[in-house]
Design a protein around this motif. Sequence first.
Motif, PDB file in Angstrom:
ATOM      1  N   ASN A 114      23.769   7.855   1.547  1.00  0.00           N
ATOM      2  CA  ASN A 114      23.202   9.198   1.699  1.00  0.00           C
ATOM      3  C   ASN A 114      24.177  10.198   2.319  1.00  0.00           C
ATOM      4  OD1 ASN A 114      20.775   8.326   0.606  1.00  0.00           O
ATOM      5  ND2 ASN A 114      19.879   7.822   2.602  1.00  0.00           N
ATOM      6  N   ASN A 115      25.439   9.807   2.446  1.00  0.00           N
ATOM      7  CA  ASN A 115      26.499  10.694   2.938  1.00  0.00           C
ATOM      8  C   ASN A 115      26.311  11.092   4.405  1.00  0.00           C
ATOM      9  OD1 ASN A 115      29.008  11.730   2.186  1.00  0.00           O
ATOM     10  ND2 ASN A 115      28.183  13.797   1.944  1.00  0.00           N
ATOM     11  N   ILE A 116      25.541  10.304   5.139  1.00  0.00           N
ATOM     12  CA  ILE A 116      25.502  10.487   6.593  1.00  0.00           C
ATOM     13  C   ILE A 116      26.763   9.882   7.198  1.00  0.00           C
ATOM     14  CG2 ILE A 116      24.277   9.810   8.710  1.00  0.00           C
ATOM     15  CD1 ILE A 116      21.679   9.969   7.040  1.00  0.00           C
ATOM     16  N   ILE A 117      27.193   8.765   6.615  1.00  0.00           N
ATOM     17  CA  ILE A 117      28.512   8.217   6.921  1.00  0.00           C
ATOM     18  C   ILE A 117      29.455   8.740   5.848  1.00  0.00           C
ATOM     19  CG2 ILE A 117      29.890   6.115   7.091  1.00  0.00           C
ATOM     20  CD1 ILE A 117      27.364   4.659   8.021  1.00  0.00           C
ATOM     21  N   LYS A 118      30.463   9.502   6.255  1.00  0.00           N
ATOM     22  CA  LYS A 118      31.311  10.220   5.299  1.00  0.00           C
ATOM     23  C   LYS A 118      32.677   9.566   5.164  1.00  0.00           C
ATOM     24  CE  LYS A 118      29.170  14.739   5.416  1.00  0.00           C
ATOM     25  NZ  LYS A 118      29.462  16.165   5.196  1.00  0.00           N
ATOM     26  N   LYS A 119      33.282   9.739   3.981  1.00  0.00           N
ATOM     27  CA  LYS A 119      34.584   9.136   3.680  1.00  0.00           C
ATOM     28  C   LYS A 119      35.590  10.217   3.331  1.00  0.00           C
ATOM     29  CE  LYS A 119      33.297   8.365  -1.159  1.00  0.00           C
ATOM     30  NZ  LYS A 119      33.080   7.366  -2.220  1.00  0.00           N
ATOM     31  N   HIS A 120      36.884   9.856   3.422  1.00  0.00           N
ATOM     32  CA  HIS A 120      37.924  10.811   3.055  1.00  0.00           C
ATOM     33  C   HIS A 120      39.036  10.163   2.226  1.00  0.00           C
ATOM     34  CE1 HIS A 120      39.793   8.986   6.672  1.00  0.00           C
ATOM     35  NE2 HIS A 120      40.921   9.232   6.038  1.00  0.00           N
ATOM     36  N   THR A 311      41.248  25.206  -0.368  1.00  0.00           N
ATOM     37  CA  THR A 311      40.481  24.014  -0.018  1.00  0.00           C
ATOM     38  C   THR A 311      41.193  23.267   1.106  1.00  0.00           C
ATOM     39  OG1 THR A 311      41.634  22.508  -1.530  1.00  0.00           O
ATOM     40  CG2 THR A 311      39.775  23.782  -2.436  1.00  0.00           C
ATOM     41  N   PRO A 312      40.482  22.404   1.847  1.00  0.00           N
ATOM     42  CA  PRO A 312      41.149  21.595   2.883  1.00  0.00           C
ATOM     43  C   PRO A 312      42.254  20.716   2.322  1.00  0.00           C
ATOM     44  CG  PRO A 312      38.757  21.528   3.173  1.00  0.00           C
ATOM     45  CD  PRO A 312      39.015  22.220   1.862  1.00  0.00           C
ATOM     46  N   LEU A 313      42.081  20.221   1.088  1.00  0.00           N
ATOM     47  CA  LEU A 313      43.098  19.365   0.497  1.00  0.00           C
ATOM     48  C   LEU A 313      44.404  20.125   0.285  1.00  0.00           C
ATOM     49  CD1 LEU A 313      43.973  16.688  -0.797  1.00  0.00           C
ATOM     50  CD2 LEU A 313      42.995  17.501  -2.959  1.00  0.00           C
ATOM     51  N   LYS A 377      37.888  15.361   8.898  1.00  0.00           N
ATOM     52  CA  LYS A 377      36.484  15.754   8.794  1.00  0.00           C
ATOM     53  C   LYS A 377      36.285  16.861   7.758  1.00  0.00           C
ATOM     54  CE  LYS A 377      33.961  16.176  12.459  1.00  0.00           C
ATOM     55  NZ  LYS A 377      33.482  16.616  13.786  1.00  0.00           N
ATOM     56  N   ALA A 378      37.225  17.806   7.719  1.00  0.00           N
ATOM     57  CA  ALA A 378      37.104  18.909   6.754  1.00  0.00           C
ATOM     58  C   ALA A 378      37.152  18.385   5.329  1.00  0.00           C
ATOM     59  CB  ALA A 378      38.211  19.927   6.994  1.00  0.00           C
ATOM     60  N   ALA A 382      33.994  18.362   2.645  1.00  0.00           N
ATOM     61  CA  ALA A 382      34.157  19.019   1.346  1.00  0.00           C
ATOM     62  C   ALA A 382      34.136  18.021   0.184  1.00  0.00           C
ATOM     63  CB  ALA A 382      35.469  19.805   1.326  1.00  0.00           C
ATOM     64  N   ASN A 383      33.864  16.739   0.504  1.00  0.00           N
ATOM     65  CA  ASN A 383      33.869  15.669  -0.514  1.00  0.00           C
ATOM     66  C   ASN A 383      35.195  15.594  -1.257  1.00  0.00           C
ATOM     67  OD1 ASN A 383      31.146  14.779  -0.062  1.00  0.00           O
ATOM     68  ND2 ASN A 383      30.444  16.609  -1.142  1.00  0.00           N
ATOM     69  N   GLN A 384      36.292  15.793  -0.502  1.00  0.00           N
ATOM     70  CA  GLN A 384      37.624  15.683  -1.074  1.00  0.00           C
ATOM     71  C   GLN A 384      38.307  14.427  -0.548  1.00  0.00           C
ATOM     72  OE1 GLN A 384      39.256  19.681  -0.121  1.00  0.00           O
ATOM     73  NE2 GLN A 384      39.185  20.047  -2.323  1.00  0.00           N
ATOM     74  N   ILE A 385      39.351  14.019  -1.247  1.00  0.00           N
ATOM     75  CA  ILE A 385      40.014  12.751  -0.967  1.00  0.00           C
ATOM     76  C   ILE A 385      41.467  13.007  -0.586  1.00  0.00           C
ATOM     77  CG2 ILE A 385      40.721  10.535  -1.945  1.00  0.00           C
ATOM     78  CD1 ILE A 385      37.703  10.823  -1.487  1.00  0.00           C
TER      79      ILE A 385
END
Length: 406
Positions: A114-120, A311-313, A377-378, A382-385
């Motif tokens: 559920n994207n409470i735990i976020k990945k990068h 973007t943050p990336l 975190k940014a 932003a759901n970026q890798i």
Amino acid sequence: MAKIVPFKAVRPTRDKVCLVTCRSYEEYVNAELAAQLDFNPLSFLHILKPAYTNQETVSFEKRYRQVHQKYQEFKDEIILIKDNKPAIYIHKIVNKTHSFTGIIAGTSVTDYCNNIIKKHEDILAFRVQLLKDYMKYAEFNTEPVLMTYPDNKIIEDWIFNCCQKLADFEFSTTKKEIHYLWKIEDSLEINWLQNIFEKTEHLYIADGHHRTEALKLLAEENDELENTSKNHILSYLISENNVKIYEFNRLIKDLNGYSKSEFIKALKKNFSVENRFQQPFEPEEKHQFGMYLDNDFYSLVLKEDDMHFSTPLESLDTQILYKNVLLPILGIEDLRNDERIEYLSGKQAVIEVKNKIDQGEFAVGFLLFPSNIAEIKALADANQIMPPKSTYIEPKFRSGLVIYEL
């Protein structure tokens, strides 16, 4: 909101813990690994590599079942024992330069979905599948996923007070680290901490993306996303201000057909380039890069006209180097698989970059400024890798210290 759960850990007995625990299997060079396996019968490495004394070629499934069998032998011999009550654990690591203290607990696969735990970070499907199968047949996990939570004075004070008590474990390693472990099994105290974390909007994965995804696949395979041990991720939760982030420097084997002068001219399109000669240059802030080429150090500073990021990336130094140098000039498209590029952790001195190039193995090296937790975190928000090998993050956990049975 973030959920944490206590669990009944399997741990070494107090008298054997310094002999049982080990670094991650991949960190050992062959000679060191052989020495540990030959002369320390209590090392957790015997579980991780149970076929050491019998070097037959076996299938992955058979090898993973051998891991489980050896693990059971360690339990039968009372080298490892299981706690009687569910608990959470506080773990402190002290080395020559830093001290890290965090909470070991289960976090929720559902929260990850559920994207409470976020990945990068990006993940490799084949590696996730191998890890999933490994944990399925071994039936345990001993490498926590490193996750950060926002700085919280209440949690910080609680951890400090817990650490004033006598530790359940206190031991040193051959790497001159001191490890402490405290067990917290009081249900009221655990409930209080769970309520604190339920007010935390997000947790961020710092290290362990493949393991997290593998546990998600394992839970889905068993249709156990709602409860049971397979819906939980062994996690080491640490405050954002207590992680140490190093850069990965880049080493390139050739100049892609450019002469030295042509290469430097190409760099000057986007960077201010200054020859520092024999004076090593290490970046002091974002958008600065060090370079070592043909016995000289250079400073590269991104020109202001190129400092427009949407973007943050795009603002990430590893991405800036890739988009302006590695891809268009050096022709390196695949950062993960191209054999012309290698990476050196920023934990190693800049002299190591110089030495590898002077020895002729590489043509040029780039030194980067380390990323920070705000950038991580940014990107996650932003759901970026991140590009591969953007960060080397500490602390690193020892295998066999706290084991979560699946």
